[in-house]
Motif scaffolding. Structure first.
Motif: not given
Length: 937
Positions: A851-873
């Motif tokens: 169970s991995l919660n992910l924290y972002i202080a100042n989210p943006s579309g670009k940051k979320l895209d990069e984050l979840y692609r990173l998790a997959w890779r």
């Protein structure tokens, strides 16, 4: 209009007298305050009248929500809330006048008291449950408070007694008398974390009176010191009382109760902090007629006896299990703690089901949900087989309304079955990304639209195949299908899925399919992330890593995860997957030099035996769950306290050293968990479906990374190791495994509270905050931070104020050194990439997920895209909640009186509008509510 007030609510005056609570007096006081500032014109002002009415309602709401069992509060509490209401409403001049008025009156009272001849304290009587009055035993009250403070630094019995006396009155009930010192100590936790232990010990005194009186049949109470000679005799009475009440399995009476009673360790009662003990008191301890009769060490022994009930030398095993639980080295999951040793021992945490594609199967699935949730199970449902909107229904020659209406039924069922009021019923629905209803599925948690197609209480998760992620990366097309026309896709993974999917796309292009739709993969991905951010759902989980690395791929398919995304087990129409959870308290296995591997090996060995026992002892509510669990015997050993450990080792979370420790600690747990399962196989036999599994081929979790790389080149996972895996690999092949799956990292939201450590693998949310759960709101302070600040002479009232002002963060406090700022950085101050990297290092050792919660202080579309692609890779199997910065933070005026059931302001992750990067076509989005998930643990 005055807010409603129930009869019987009372106010303790400063002289100890008790008078009825009258909200009109609050209105009068507020009106006088406005008159003092704005003059006589305020008296007839509609504006002032409306403001006063609103403020009065706020004050009454807070006071009545905070009211104690005796339905009383002190006059000073009322005035404190009036002052806070004025400040919150930004009526600063009026508030200042009110504060000055209070100070003047306080000076007048002090002067009058000094001139008074009669200075003796009023004599107080205590009202027993039968209504009789007896003088307050001041000596015992002082002794109990003094005993609660023994051995703890920087706590004051006098301060607690002074505050306690202020809240007593003539005729105070026994319950109010026991509650008063608890509340007094609790208000001091923000200044000194050790008061959390004091509050717990004072709660123990109340619990002892309740339990001893009930099991003995006469009024009885005992101090902690007296319990060293009382616990053993109480224990036998406790078991008999529980059996007579129909709550404890009569088989427990066949144990050698004298031997077990002698093995109890009363001193371990002192290890509780207030949040943990109050949680046990409210929801775990056995009770009858609203009276608890189970003391903490009896609770742990009852759980241990239940888990040892089929052992050969069950007394010895019960004592072994008891020692592990009561030391907080390991804690079983909530269902096990609730139900072990009872007449309905449903001990399993998680259930995973696949819903079939006809009305009978769908409503059987809903019924199964209800039966599984009844005894505290958390649910994960795979809804992918249900045909989509517009699909043909042969029986009626009509068109399907899709999966969404049935999800609404499942949502309402989860709310109706609330696990006996112990905790909320909870379910998570999973849908694969190629399902024709996927876009409606994404909208389920929205607050707008047709409410008949919304599920406001159900969790949802995307079950994402690798092929979709690859289409996103190449900005390709994606085709949505109805599963009745593409039945193969549900059970295929990796390259087999790719071939079948491309074949169905060719069929669609040739006109051989009736229900399908083409979309741009990147557009669908963006909508998935937008909805995740706006509503907190659906979560992102990855189908192929869960299956390709599954030890059990030879006998089925993982179609979903569970309620908290850490369980990855096969499901089908004939098998309901079950998992039994428990977590190692990592903090108890670390010294200043690092991991204590010998102690860890011993803990894991005993814990695995306990978890394996659950499978045979368990009360199964549906036959499909029993058959599956006995055949495969999966368990999920996890961990908690990770943040506490790295802070103890002086390692910042945002560092290579923290990632390395995440790797090595999980490697050790993995090694010993697998080894323990081999030992159990040698003693009890291997699990029935072992042959053909990855285990049988000598492929351990670390080895299965190669299988994922074959199916998806470019996976970025570390494969280094430090232990002798070849020797273990050989033992696994030759002896076998007792359990098909051994590890999963659950949220531990509740059991970490019981043990007084940080949750699971989570970074610290804040260093000072108010935690909310079903037992109320509790002040939580990072004790290690306080110790470090004291060592540098930085802990004072100003620092407490700074922590409140900066919402539990020390990053903006200038006088704190940079090394402490790095060490005690909170979740939103840590680059989320570090969380993903640490999770990837753990994932290589785990045969299930985390169970991995992910924290972002100042989210943006670009940051979320990069984050979840990173998790997959990085090869993660699942992710859990996305959490963004809160708008409602720590109460900045005071935390006094805000915790426990006397609720006030809590620190949550609240919903506020935030702009997302407009260049990415994301539009508006909102943060999510703090889930405070207790479903698994």
């Amino acid at each position: 209009m005055q807010p409603p007030v129930e009869p019987g609510w009372r106010v303790i005056r400063r002289n100890g007298a008790v008078t009825p609570f009258d909200p009109v007096k609050i209105t009068v006081a507020l009106t006088k305050a406005f008159l003092a500032v704005e003059g006589s014109t305020a008296a007839g002002s509609r504006r002032v009248h409306d403001i006063v009415a609103e403020l009065t309602e706020q004050v009454v709401t807070v006071l009545t929500r905070r009211i104690g069992e005796g339905r009383t509060f002190h006059i000073e509490d009322v005035q404190d809330q009036v002052e806070l209401a004025l400040m919150r409403g930004e009526h600063h001049r009026v508030a200042r006048a009110y504060v000055l008025y209070r100070e003047d009156r306080a000076r007048e009272r002090a002067a009058a008291k000094a001139d008074s001849i009669e200075t003796a304290a009023p004599k107080l009587n205590v009202r027993a449950e039968d209504g009789t009055l007896s003088p307050l035993d001041q000596a015992r009250l002082a002794a109990v408070v003094s005993e609660a403070c023994e051995g703890l630094e920087a706590v004051s019995a006098d301060a607690i007694l002074t505050e306690t006396q202020r809240n007593l009155y003539d005729g105070v009930s026994l319950d109010e008398l026991s509650l008063a010192p608890i509340l007094a100590a609790r208000t001091l936790i923000e200044q000194e974390p050790n008061y959390a232990f004091v509050s717990a010990r004072l709660l123990l005194d109340r619990l002892r009176r309740e339990a001893l009186t009930l099991v003995s049949g006469r009024a009885e109470q005992a101090t902690q010191g007296e319990m060293s000679g009382r616990y053993a005799t109480y224990f036998a009475d406790f078991v008999k009382t529980g059996i007579d009440a129909g709550l404890i399995d009569p088989e427990l009476d066949r144990f050698d109760l004298a031997r077990l009673g002698a093995a109890l360790k009363p001193e371990r009662d002192l290890n509780f902090q207030y949040l943990g003990l109050q949680t046990l008191y409210d929801r775990y301890f056995l009770h009858t007629g609203a009276k608890r009769f189970e003391l903490p060490q009896a609770f742990f022994m009852r759980v241990a006896m239940g888990l040892a009930i089929r052992e050969i030398d069950r007394e010895a095993r019960a004592i072994e299990f008891y020692d592990l639980l009561s030391s907080f080295d390991f804690m079983a999951s909530t269902p096990t703690l609730f139900n072990s040793g009872t007449t309905r021992p449903q001990l399993s945490s998680c259930f995973l089901t696949t819903i079939g594609d006809d009305l009978e199967a769908i409503f059987k699935g809903v019924k199964d949900n209800a039966l599984l949730a009844k005894y505290s199970g958390g649910l994960g449902n795979d809804w992918t087989p249900v045909r989509g909107l517009g699909a043909h229904i042969k029986g009626t020659n009509g068109e399907s309304q899709g999966v969404v209406p049935f999800l609404k039924v499942a949502n309402d069922t989860a709310i109706a079955v609330n696990q006996g009021g112990k905790r909320k019923g909870a379910v998570c629905a999973y849908l694969e990304t190629w399902h024709i209803d996927i876009e409606e599925f994404l909208d389920l948690r929205k607050n707008t639209g047709d409410d008949r197609r919304r599920t406001h209480d159900m969790n949802t998760a995307n079950w994402v195949p690798d092929l979709f992620m690859q289409r996103v990366e190449e900005d390709g097309e994606w085709t949505l299908f109805s599963p009745d026309e593409t039945p193969c896709l549900h059970d295929l993974t990796g390259n087999s899925f790719r071939k079948a999917y491309e074949g169905y796309e060719a069929w669609a292009a040739a006109g051989k399919l009736k229900v399908f739709r083409k979309v741009r993969a990147l557009d669908l991905w963006r909508k998935m992330l937008t909805m995740l951010f706006e509503t907190g759902h659906p979560w992102i989980t990855f189908k192929d890593p869960c299956n390709i690395r599954s030890p059990q791929g030879h006998v089925g398919v993982v179609h979903s995860s569970n309620l908290c995304t850490e369980i990855t087990l096969n499901t089908s129409k004939d098998e309901v997957a079950v998992c039994n959870l428990g977590s190692v308290n990592l903090l108890n296995h670390v010294t200043e030099q690092g991991l204590d591997l010998d102690r860890l090996a011993k803990t894991v060995g005993t814990a695995m035996r306990m978890l394996d026992n659950v499978i045979d002892i368990n009360f199964y509510t549906i036959p499909e769950a029993r058959a599956s669990n006995l055949k495969h015997r999966p368990v999920g050993l996890g961990l908690m306290g990770f943040q506490d450990v790295i802070q103890k080792l002086r390692i910042p979370y945002s560092s290579d050293e923290a990632v390395k420790f995440a790797d090595q600690s999980m490697e050790a747990i993995s090694y010993h968990a697998i080894s323990a399962s081999v030992d159990l196989a040698a003693e009890r036999g291997r699990y029935a479906s072992f042959d053909g599994s990855l285990w049988s081929k000598g492929i351990l979790p670390i080895d299965s990374i190669a299988l994922l790389e074959q199916a998806r080149p470019g996976v970025e996972m570390d494969t280094s190791s430090t232990l002798d895996w070849e020797a273990l690999r050989s033992r696994v092949r030759t002896i076998g495994m007792r359990n098909s799956n051994t590890m999963a990292i659950a949220p531990t939201a509740t059991i970490s509270n019981i043990c007084g450590v940080s949750q699971s693998i989570e970074p610290a949310y804040q260093n000072l905050f108010v935690k909310s759960n079903m037992s109320g709101d509790f002040t939580v302070v990072n004790a290690q931070l306080v110790r470090d600040l004291k060592a540098r002479d930085l802990w004072d009232e100003v620092m407490v104020s700074d922590l409140k002002y900066f919402d539990g963060s020390i990053g903006a406090v200038d006088r704190i050194p940079d090394d402490l700022k790095a060490l005690y950085a909170t979740a939103f101050e840590i680059d989320v990439a570090w969380l993903v990297e640490a999770a990837s290092r753990r994932q290589k050792w785990i045969d299930q997920a985390q169970s991995l919660n992910l924290y972002i202080a100042n989210p943006s579309g670009k940051k979320l895209d990069e984050l979840y692609r990173l998790a997959w890779r990085k090869g993660l199997k699942t992710t859990y909640y996305l959490r963004s910065r809160s708008a409602t933070h720590v109460e900045k005026s005071t935390l006094k009186g805000t915790d426990g059931k006397l609720n006030a302001v809590s620190a949550t992750v609240a919903a506020v509008p935030i702009e997302i990067d407009p260049n990415a076509a994301w539009g508006k989005a909102c943060t999510i509510d703090d889930p405070d998930c207790e479903a698994c643990q």
